[in-house]
Design a protein around this motif. Structure first.
Motif, PDB file in Angstrom:
ATOM      1  N   TYR A  19      65.336 151.028  38.063  1.00  0.00           N
ATOM      2  CA  TYR A  19      66.119 152.168  37.556  1.00  0.00           C
ATOM      3  C   TYR A  19      65.167 153.137  36.881  1.00  0.00           C
ATOM      4  CZ  TYR A  19      65.721 149.986  32.930  1.00  0.00           C
ATOM      5  OH  TYR A  19      65.248 149.435  31.781  1.00  0.00           O
ATOM      6  N   GLU A  20      65.670 154.350  36.682  1.00  0.00           N
ATOM      7  CA  GLU A  20      64.824 155.361  36.078  1.00  0.00           C
ATOM      8  C   GLU A  20      65.256 155.635  34.650  1.00  0.00           C
ATOM      9  OE1 GLU A  20      65.127 158.451  39.016  1.00  0.00           O
ATOM     10  OE2 GLU A  20      63.088 158.022  39.663  1.00  0.00           O
ATOM     11  N   ALA A  21      64.319 155.592  33.742  1.00  0.00           N
ATOM     12  CA  ALA A  21      64.638 155.833  32.339  1.00  0.00           C
ATOM     13  C   ALA A  21      63.375 156.201  31.576  1.00  0.00           C
ATOM     14  CB  ALA A  21      65.271 154.597  31.708  1.00  0.00           C
ATOM     15  N   VAL A  22      63.603 156.769  30.425  1.00  0.00           N
ATOM     16  CA  VAL A  22      62.493 157.086  29.520  1.00  0.00           C
ATOM     17  C   VAL A  22      62.734 156.320  28.231  1.00  0.00           C
ATOM     18  CG1 VAL A  22      61.302 158.906  28.256  1.00  0.00           C
ATOM     19  CG2 VAL A  22      62.273 159.396  30.500  1.00  0.00           C
ATOM     20  N   GLN A  23      61.741 155.545  27.839  1.00  0.00           N
ATOM     21  CA  GLN A  23      61.897 154.767  26.607  1.00  0.00           C
ATOM     22  C   GLN A  23      61.117 155.456  25.492  1.00  0.00           C
ATOM     23  OE1 GLN A  23      59.828 150.947  25.488  1.00  0.00           O
ATOM     24  NE2 GLN A  23      61.693 150.129  26.391  1.00  0.00           N
ATOM     25  N   ILE A  24      61.814 155.734  24.391  1.00  0.00           N
ATOM     26  CA  ILE A  24      61.113 156.366  23.280  1.00  0.00           C
ATOM     27  C   ILE A  24      61.312 155.578  21.996  1.00  0.00           C
ATOM     28  CG2 ILE A  24      61.237 158.668  24.283  1.00  0.00           C
ATOM     29  CD1 ILE A  24      63.397 159.396  22.354  1.00  0.00           C
ATOM     30  N   GLY A  25      60.393 155.754  21.069  1.00  0.00           N
ATOM     31  CA  GLY A  25      60.446 155.036  19.793  1.00  0.00           C
ATOM     32  C   GLY A  25      60.344 156.008  18.642  1.00  0.00           C
ATOM     33  N   PHE A  26      60.893 155.590  17.505  1.00  0.00           N
ATOM     34  CA  PHE A  26      60.929 156.438  16.316  1.00  0.00           C
ATOM     35  C   PHE A  26      60.499 155.643  15.101  1.00  0.00           C
ATOM     36  CE2 PHE A  26      63.809 158.134  12.857  1.00  0.00           C
ATOM     37  CZ  PHE A  26      63.051 159.260  12.591  1.00  0.00           C
ATOM     38  N   LEU A  27      59.717 156.219  14.271  1.00  0.00           N
ATOM     39  CA  LEU A  27      59.195 155.661  13.024  1.00  0.00           C
ATOM     40  C   LEU A  27      58.236 154.492  13.252  1.00  0.00           C
ATOM     41  CD1 LEU A  27      62.065 155.520  10.377  1.00  0.00           C
ATOM     42  CD2 LEU A  27      60.254 157.216  10.612  1.00  0.00           C
ATOM     43  N   ASP A  28      57.096 154.572  12.613  1.00  0.00           N
ATOM     44  CA  ASP A  28      56.112 153.500  12.733  1.00  0.00           C
ATOM     45  C   ASP A  28      56.540 152.282  11.935  1.00  0.00           C
ATOM     46  OD1 ASP A  28      54.666 155.153  14.241  1.00  0.00           O
ATOM     47  OD2 ASP A  28      53.155 155.629  12.717  1.00  0.00           O
ATOM     48  N   LYS A  29      56.182 151.143  12.479  1.00  0.00           N
ATOM     49  CA  LYS A  29      56.492 149.884  11.825  1.00  0.00           C
ATOM     50  C   LYS A  29      55.142 149.235  11.526  1.00  0.00           C
ATOM     51  CE  LYS A  29      59.360 145.927  13.127  1.00  0.00           C
ATOM     52  NZ  LYS A  29      60.238 145.496  14.222  1.00  0.00           N
ATOM     53  N   PRO A  30      54.984 148.677  10.337  1.00  0.00           N
ATOM     54  CA  PRO A  30      53.699 148.032  10.050  1.00  0.00           C
ATOM     55  C   PRO A  30      53.419 146.926  11.062  1.00  0.00           C
ATOM     56  CG  PRO A  30      55.029 148.196   8.071  1.00  0.00           C
ATOM     57  CD  PRO A  30      55.907 148.612   9.207  1.00  0.00           C
ATOM     58  N   ARG A  31      52.167 146.811  11.458  1.00  0.00           N
ATOM     59  CA  ARG A  31      51.815 145.823  12.482  1.00  0.00           C
ATOM     60  C   ARG A  31      52.138 144.401  12.056  1.00  0.00           C
ATOM     61  NH1 ARG A  31      48.696 147.086  17.123  1.00  0.00           N
ATOM     62  NH2 ARG A  31      48.688 149.336  17.265  1.00  0.00           N
ATOM     63  N   ARG A  32      52.020 144.148  10.730  1.00  0.00           N
ATOM     64  CA  ARG A  32      52.281 142.783  10.271  1.00  0.00           C
ATOM     65  C   ARG A  32      53.761 142.403  10.424  1.00  0.00           C
ATOM     66  NH1 ARG A  32      54.613 143.666   5.286  1.00  0.00           N
ATOM     67  NH2 ARG A  32      54.153 145.762   4.598  1.00  0.00           N
ATOM     68  N   LEU A  33      54.660 143.428  10.484  1.00  0.00           N
ATOM     69  CA  LEU A  33      56.081 143.132  10.640  1.00  0.00           C
ATOM     70  C   LEU A  33      56.496 143.070  12.109  1.00  0.00           C
ATOM     71  CD1 LEU A  33      57.707 145.397   7.893  1.00  0.00           C
ATOM     72  CD2 LEU A  33      57.175 142.971   7.777  1.00  0.00           C
ATOM     73  N   ALA A  34      55.660 143.632  12.977  1.00  0.00           N
ATOM     74  CA  ALA A  34      56.022 143.686  14.387  1.00  0.00           C
ATOM     75  C   ALA A  34      55.689 142.370  15.064  1.00  0.00           C
ATOM     76  CB  ALA A  34      55.268 144.823  15.056  1.00  0.00           C
ATOM     77  N   SER A  35      56.522 142.025  16.047  1.00  0.00           N
ATOM     78  CA  SER A  35      56.238 140.801  16.791  1.00  0.00           C
ATOM     79  C   SER A  35      55.072 141.050  17.746  1.00  0.00           C
ATOM     80  CB  SER A  35      57.476 140.370  17.571  1.00  0.00           C
ATOM     81  OG  SER A  35      57.699 141.272  18.621  1.00  0.00           O
ATOM     82  N   ARG A  36      54.560 139.975  18.293  1.00  0.00           N
ATOM     83  CA  ARG A  36      53.406 140.086  19.184  1.00  0.00           C
ATOM     84  C   ARG A  36      53.748 140.952  20.396  1.00  0.00           C
ATOM     85  NH1 ARG A  36      48.963 136.981  18.673  1.00  0.00           N
ATOM     86  NH2 ARG A  36      47.601 136.948  20.488  1.00  0.00           N
ATOM     87  N   SER A  37      54.951 140.774  20.894  1.00  0.00           N
ATOM     88  CA  SER A  37      55.345 141.545  22.074  1.00  0.00           C
ATOM     89  C   SER A  37      55.505 143.020  21.737  1.00  0.00           C
ATOM     90  CB  SER A  37      56.631 140.982  22.672  1.00  0.00           C
ATOM     91  OG  SER A  37      57.623 140.901  21.688  1.00  0.00           O
ATOM     92  N   GLN A  38      55.985 143.281  20.532  1.00  0.00           N
ATOM     93  CA  GLN A  38      56.117 144.688  20.121  1.00  0.00           C
ATOM     94  C   GLN A  38      54.751 145.350  19.985  1.00  0.00           C
ATOM     95  OE1 GLN A  38      58.458 144.156  16.589  1.00  0.00           O
ATOM     96  NE2 GLN A  38      60.322 144.860  17.570  1.00  0.00           N
ATOM     97  N   ARG A  39      53.812 144.574  19.456  1.00  0.00           N
ATOM     98  CA  ARG A  39      52.460 145.115  19.320  1.00  0.00           C
ATOM     99  C   ARG A  39      51.840 145.331  20.690  1.00  0.00           C
ATOM    100  NH1 ARG A  39      51.541 141.204  14.687  1.00  0.00           N
ATOM    101  NH2 ARG A  39      50.852 139.799  16.317  1.00  0.00           N
ATOM    102  N   GLY A  40      52.072 144.372  21.572  1.00  0.00           N
ATOM    103  CA  GLY A  40      51.512 144.470  22.918  1.00  0.00           C
ATOM    104  C   GLY A  40      52.089 145.648  23.689  1.00  0.00           C
ATOM    105  N   HIS A  41      53.334 145.989  23.367  1.00  0.00           N
ATOM    106  CA  HIS A  41      54.031 147.065  24.068  1.00  0.00           C
ATOM    107  C   HIS A  41      53.349 148.408  23.834  1.00  0.00           C
ATOM    108  CE1 HIS A  41      57.310 148.635  26.320  1.00  0.00           C
ATOM    109  NE2 HIS A  41      57.788 149.353  25.332  1.00  0.00           N
ATOM    110  N   VAL A  42      52.747 148.555  22.645  1.00  0.00           N
ATOM    111  CA  VAL A  42      52.114 149.832  22.327  1.00  0.00           C
ATOM    112  C   VAL A  42      50.584 149.712  22.268  1.00  0.00           C
ATOM    113  CG1 VAL A  42      54.103 150.656  21.035  1.00  0.00           C
ATOM    114  CG2 VAL A  42      52.329 149.386  19.853  1.00  0.00           C
ATOM    115  N   ALA A  43      50.073 148.609  22.804  1.00  0.00           N
ATOM    116  CA  ALA A  43      48.661 148.278  22.599  1.00  0.00           C
ATOM    117  C   ALA A  43      47.720 149.317  23.175  1.00  0.00           C
ATOM    118  CB  ALA A  43      48.341 146.932  23.217  1.00  0.00           C
TER     119      ALA A  43
END
Lengths: 234, 124
Positions: free
Chosen positions: A46-70
């Motif tokens: 499917y076609e979509a655009v994924q966007i994010g808002f507001l930074d989250k401290p790396r220590r609070l983000a899960s490994r997958s979340q960090r990898g997503h923006v690596a």
């Protein structure tokens, strides 16, 4: 531009329009949002655009979340590239607190691109989705706008009750989905056709006429309104 | 943070200089009225009996007696439709809201005049 923005409710106030009339407005802090991923029919179905808002401290983000923006120049990415794995485009940002997808294909949008309120510059009205304030267990009057019962004329201690919930021997049960007291609030609600009163690209603010769902500080999704003829109400 | 952003938004609606008047003052409010395509000024005279809210939402209430009937009008202080507010007479008051005037008729509505000028002090 069909892609929307993510934002945070700041609160309500009022401003004056050029004619001197008061406009009640909700102030929303919207963006800047980063494009985290562009989904395509080939790869994702499917076609979509994924966007994010507001930074989250790396220590609070899960490994997958960090990898997503690596970053692509990380050690692991280099190893993968050396192994011949085609790298996926990464936004190279901090992990994001609020991430949503917009199901549209947008021409010329790139991962890592920054979206600001300017994208609404020529748009008259927007639709805003958010999660309403939680109200807990609530009676039927507040939850479903039931009328309740009389204050006098022999009504005893049941002034705010639902009243009758069904018939007798036939059908012998209460119909499914019958409206009663229960949990109310914390539901996804979209308010459509909210007039854009003002855009403040300097402070990333968008002012819309009227109220929007959720508490102050609550996250909201802002899209261009799909209603025809925006601004039916003055 | 929220409040700061709201103040920022309200700042754009604020008047640079707001007229000085106090509770109990008899004032002339110059309101701009659009009549067809023409704009003219209408003067509404009465006693300021209340001021409410802050920021761009600030309002004041002016009470007057029209043909024996009390009329109250609430004006947004920062509205572009409000021109000058001229103080004609200052009254002595001991409270911030003069709602007790609503219950009075005739001579009892009058307020003792305040002779001291507080405008200069407020400007400092």
């Amino acid at each position: 531009m069909a892609v929307g923005l993510l934002g945070r409710k700041v609160g309500m106030t009022q401003i004056f329009d050029p004619a001197g009339f008061v406009i009640p407005v909700t102030v929303i802090q919207a963006g800047p949002c980063h494009v985290l991923q562009v989904r395509t029919a080939d790869r994702d179905g499917y076609e979509a655009v994924q966007i994010g808002f507001l930074d989250k401290p790396r220590r609070l983000a899960s490994r997958s979340q960090r990898g997503h923006v690596a970053r692509l120049d990380s050690k692991r990415q280099k190893q993968r590239a050396a192994a011949g794995v085609q790298p996926v485009a990464k936004p190279n940002t901090e992990p994001q607190r609020f991430v949503r997808e917009f199901r549209t294909a947008v021409e010329g949008i790139q991962v890592g691109q920054e979206l600001k309120v300017d994208i609404f510059a020529n748009i008259k009205a927007v639709d805003i989705s958010g999660v309403t304030k939680g109200r807990g267990t609530t009676g039927a009057m507040k939850r479903h706008n039931f009328a309740g019962q009389r204050a006098t004329h022999g009504v005893k201690k049941v002034h705010r009750h639902v009243g009758s919930i069904g018939m007798n021997t036939d059908p012998h049960h209460v119909f499914k989905g019958h409206r009663m007291a229960g949990h109310y609030g914390t539901e996804n609600v979209t308010i459509r056709n909210l007039l854009v009163a003002r855009l403040d690209s300097e402070n990333n603010l968008i002012l819309v006429r009227g109220a929007i769902p959720g508490p102050i500080g609550g996250y909201v999704v802002i899209r261009q309104s799909n209603k025809v003829g925006p601004g039916t109400k003055k | 943070m929220s409040q700061e952003l709201l103040n920022l938004v309200e700042k754009s609606s604020l008047k640079a200089e707001i007229p000085h008047f106090e509770i109990g003052d008899t004032v002339d409010v110059h309101c701009r009225i659009l009549e067809g395509a023409k704009e003219r000024t209408q003067i509404y005279t009465g006693v300021v009996i209340a001021r409410a809210s802050s920021g761009s939402r600030a309002t004041f209430t002016v009470r007057r007696i029209v043909q024996g009937e009390g009329v109250e009008r609430k004006f947004p202080l920062h509205s572009p439709k409000i021109g000058k507010v001229v103080v004609q007479r200052s009254g002595v008051t001991r409270r911030a809201k003069l709602y007790y005037l609503r219950d009075r008729i005739g001579k009892a509505v009058r307020l003792r005049e305040r002779r001291t000028d507080r405008t200069a002090k407020a400007k400092k």
